[in-house]
Design an enzyme around this catalytic site. Structure first.
Site, PDB file in Angstrom:
ATOM      1  N   ASN A  91       2.625  54.596 -42.412  1.00 10.37           N
ATOM      2  CA  ASN A  91       3.850  56.218 -42.530  1.00 10.37           C
ATOM      3  C   ASN A  91       2.335  57.050 -42.977  1.00 10.37           C
ATOM      4  O   ASN A  91       2.977  57.950 -42.035  1.00 10.37           O
ATOM      5  CB  ASN A  91       4.452  56.339 -43.686  1.00 10.37           C
ATOM      6  CG  ASN A  91       4.377  55.960 -44.667  1.00 10.37           C
ATOM      7  OD1 ASN A  91       3.111  54.976 -45.305  1.00 10.37           O
ATOM      8  ND2 ASN A  91       5.155  56.103 -45.634  1.00 10.37           N
ATOM      9  N   ARG A 124       6.296  64.164 -34.491  1.00 13.11           N
ATOM     10  CA  ARG A 124       7.406  64.433 -34.667  1.00 13.11           C
ATOM     11  C   ARG A 124       7.477  66.206 -35.200  1.00 13.11           C
ATOM     12  O   ARG A 124       6.184  66.567 -35.317  1.00 13.11           O
ATOM     13  CB  ARG A 124       8.771  64.146 -36.080  1.00 13.11           C
ATOM     14  CG  ARG A 124       9.073  62.666 -35.346  1.00 13.11           C
ATOM     15  CD  ARG A 124      10.078  62.339 -36.253  1.00 13.11           C
ATOM     16  NE  ARG A 124       9.838  62.396 -37.517  1.00 13.11           N
ATOM     17  CZ  ARG A 124      10.085  61.517 -38.875  1.00 13.11           C
ATOM     18  NH1 ARG A 124      10.952  61.786 -38.627  1.00 13.11           N
ATOM     19  NH2 ARG A 124       8.910  61.122 -39.322  1.00 13.11           N
ATOM     20  N   ASP A 143       0.892  65.773 -45.454  1.00 15.85           N
ATOM     21  CA  ASP A 143       0.373  66.376 -44.928  1.00 15.85           C
ATOM     22  C   ASP A 143      -0.582  67.497 -44.544  1.00 15.85           C
ATOM     23  O   ASP A 143      -0.214  68.641 -44.251  1.00 15.85           O
ATOM     24  CB  ASP A 143       1.519  66.491 -43.117  1.00 15.85           C
ATOM     25  CG  ASP A 143       1.797  65.372 -42.721  1.00 15.85           C
ATOM     26  OD1 ASP A 143       1.387  64.522 -42.693  1.00 15.85           O
ATOM     27  OD2 ASP A 143       3.028  65.662 -41.794  1.00 15.85           O
ATOM     28  N   GLN A 163       1.200  60.457 -48.540  1.00 18.74           N
ATOM     29  CA  GLN A 163       2.155  61.472 -48.507  1.00 18.74           C
ATOM     30  C   GLN A 163       2.032  62.770 -50.100  1.00 18.74           C
ATOM     31  O   GLN A 163       0.873  62.710 -49.862  1.00 18.74           O
ATOM     32  CB  GLN A 163       3.721  60.686 -48.924  1.00 18.74           C
ATOM     33  CG  GLN A 163       4.237  59.190 -47.360  1.00 18.74           C
ATOM     34  CD  GLN A 163       3.015  58.292 -47.982  1.00 18.74           C
ATOM     35  OE1 GLN A 163       2.903  58.111 -49.125  1.00 18.74           O
ATOM     36  NE2 GLN A 163       2.627  57.782 -46.707  1.00 18.74           N
TER      37      GLN A 163
END
Ligand code: GDP
Ligand code: IMO
Ligand code: MG
Length: 424
Positions: free
Chosen positions: A38, A301, A13, A222
Site C-alpha cells: 500500500n 488516486r 505521503d 503510511q
C-alpha cells in the site's frame, strides 16, 4: 550505536522515501517494519524516479535492506518491484526478508475489494492491496509466513487450505472472484524460487546486527493519523506506523539509543476517505494538487489537499517521541497569494483542548486558521546560503514553537539534492 526512525506525521505521503534516501547515506541497514505494498515511497535522482512499495528505500544506495516481520509481503508486487529496480540498474542482492513476515495473497486483495464494496458509502477508500485482510489472517492465526515457503510440501498444503477457505466462504458475495487453486499455486511457486535465498531468521539476523553495532535506519510506511490504534479509526490502515512499532515490527531489540525523525509536508494531504478538517477551498486545492503532483504513488488516486494542521501534527509529534522534524514541499506553497495554518479546532464555539477522540467528533470540528505571508522560490534558494527571509522565519518559528520540536531539514523540490539542513 544509534538508530534513526523515520515516521510520517500526517496521513502518509509526507516524503518519507526522500528523507530515508538522504539519511541512508550514513547507515549500514535500512528496515521496513510495517505495512505492505500500500506504501509508495518516491525517490528522484536526476532524471530517474524510483517508487518503492515493499523494499526499503536504502536499496537505492545498495544498503543492506530488511523487510521485517511486521510487514505483509505480496510476492507478486515484490517481484515486480525487484524487476523494475533491476531494469533501472539497482541491485537487490542486499535485500533480506524476515521469515516471520506474513505473505499476502490474491485472495486478500479480493477480500479487500469485497469488504469495501459491502461498506458502500462508509468505505475506507483502501488502496485495494489486501492489507486489512492479510493482517486479519495474521492476528486470527490463520496466516502463512515467509518462512513457510521453505518447506514446499507443507507450504502447498497450507496455501490450498486458505484458497479453499476463501473460495467456499466468500462465494456468495456480490463481487466474489474465484481463485483457480492449481494455476494460482503454480504462479506462487515460481515466485517462491526467487525469494528463498532472501529469507533470514529474525533472531539470527538481529544478533548479527547488534554484534556488529550496525547503524540502523527504520523506515515507516503510511503515517501517524493512519495508525490503527492512534489514527482516525476506522479510516486508517491495519498496522502501526508509529515509531515504537519499529522494534516489534523488525525483531531487532532496542539495545541502542535512537532518534525519531518525523516527516511532514508544510501543508497536508489525505488519500482515501475520512474527515479532513484542514481541507483547502476547491480552487486552492486543485492548484496545490496539480503543482504538488498530489496523486497516489501506488494507486494514482487524487490526494485531498489541506493546510498544515498543527493540532493533528502536535498529536503525532508527541506520540512518536519525535526528536526532530523534516518538513517537505516548501516549493509548492511558494508564490501563493496566501498561506494558512490550522491552529485549533472548535465545536459549538468551544476550543478543543485535545485531538478529537473519534471520527464523529473530528468531522464536526470547525477549523481555526491563521494566515501567513507566502515565500518566494528565490527566498527558498537563499536558505542554502543560510539566509532566512522574514516570511519563512515567521512560519518556521511559529510551527516550531507550537510543536515544541525543531525543524532540522526542509525540502524545496523532489530531487535528492533539494534538501536543506536548517537551524532556526
Ligand atoms: P512517502 O510515501 O512519504 O515516501 O511520499 P510519496 O513519495 O508518496 O509522496 C511524496 C511526493 O512528493 C513524491 O512524489 C516526492 O518526489 C515529492 N517530494 C518530496 N519532497 C518534495 C519537495 O520538497 N518538493 C516537491 N515538489 N516534491 C517533493
Ligand atoms: P505511504 O507509505 C497515503 C491509506 C489509504 C486508505 C487507508 C487504508 O506511501 O505514505 P489500506 O490500503 O492501507 O488498507 O488503506 O490508508 N493509505 C495511504 N495513504 N500513503 C500511504 O502510504 C498509504 N497507505 C495506505 O488511502 O485511506
Ligand atoms: Mg507514498
Amino acid at each position: 550505536m544509534k538508530a534513526k526512525i523515520v515516521v510520517g506525521l500526517q496521513w502518509g505521503d509526507e516524503g518519507k522515501g526522500k528523507i530515508v534516501d538522504y539519511l541512508s547515506k550514513d547507515v549500514d541497514l535500512v528496515v521496513r517494519y510495517q505495512g505492505g505494498a500500500n506504501a509508495g515511497h518516491t525517490i528522484v535522482i536526476g532524471s530517474k524516479k524510483y517508487v518503492l512499495h515493499l523494499i526499503p528505500s536504502g536499496i537505492i544506495r545498495g544498503k543492506l535492506s530488511y523487510i521485517g516481520n511486521g510487514v505483509v509481503v505480496d510476492l507478486e508486487e515484490l517481484l515486480k518491484e525487484i524487476e523494475t529496480l533491476e531494469s533501472m540498474g539497482v541491485s537487490v542482492k542486499n535485500l533480506k526478508i524476515s521469515s516471520g513476515a506474513h505473505l499476502l495473497f490474491q485472495f486478500h486483495k479480493y477480500i479487500d475489494m469485497i469488504n469495501e464494496n459491502e461498506k458502500g458509502k462508509r468505505a475506507i477508500g483502501t488502496t485495494g492491496s489486501g492489507i486489512g485482510p492479510c493482517y486479519v489472517d495474521k492476528y486470527n492465526r490463520t496466516g502463512i509466513r515467509v518462512g513457510d515457503l521453505i518447506d514446499k510440501t507443507l507450504f502447498i498444503q497450507k496455501l490450498k487450505e486458505r484458497i479453499n477457505f476463501y473460495n467456499n466462504n466468500f462465494k456468495s458475495k456480490e463481487s466474489f472472484i474465484r481463485i483457480d487453486e492449481k494455476r494460482y499455486i503454480e504462479t506462487i511457486l515460481e515466485k517462491r524460487e526467487k525469494i528463498l535465498k532472501m529469507i533470514v531468521y529474525p533472531d539470527l539476523f538481529a544478533t548479527e546486527i547488534i554484534k556488529r553495532k550496525m547503524k540502523i535506519l527504520f523506515e515507516s510506511a503510511q503515517g501517524t493519523l493512519l495508525d490503527v490504534d492512534f489514527g482516525t479509526y476506522p479510516f486508517v490502515t491495519s498496522s502501526n506506523p508509529l515509531s515504537y512499532a519499529a522494534f516489534t515490527g523488525s525483531g531487532i531489540p532496542q539495545y541502542f539509543d535512537y532518534k525519531v525523525i518525523g516527516v511532514a509536508k508544510c501543508y497536508s494531504t489525505r488519500v482515501g476517505n475520512g474527515p479532513f478538517p484542514a481541507r483547502m477551498d476547491e480552487d486552492t486545492e486543485n492548484f496545490v494538487r496539480e503543482k504538488g503532483k498530489e496523486f497516489g504513488a501506488t494507486t494514482g488516486r487524487k490526494r485531498n489537499c489541506g493546510w498544515l494542521d498543527l493540532v493533528a501534527l502536535k498529536y503525532a509529534v508527541f506520540l512518536n517521541r519525535t526528536d526532530e522534524i523534516a518538513m517537505t514541499k516548501f516549493d509548492i506553497l511558494s508564490d501563493m497569494k496566501k498561506i494558512k495554518v490550522l491552529t485549533g479546532y472548535e465545536i459549538d464555539g468551544k476550543r478543543l483542548e485535545n485531538f478529537p477522540r473519534n471520527v464523529e467528533q473530528l468531522s464536526m470540528v470547525k477549523p481555526i486558521f491563521v494566515d501567513f505571508e507566502p515565500w518566494s522560490m528565490r527566498e527558498l534558494e537563499d536558505l542554502k546560503r543560510k539566509k532566512f527571509s522574514k516570511s519563512i522565519l515567521k512560519f518556521l518559528e511559529f510551527v516550531q514553537k507550537s510543536l515544541g520540536t525543531n525543524i532540522t531539514h526542509i525540502t524545496t523540490g523532489s530531487e535528492r539534492k533539494d534538501i536543506i539542513k536548517i537551524n532556526v
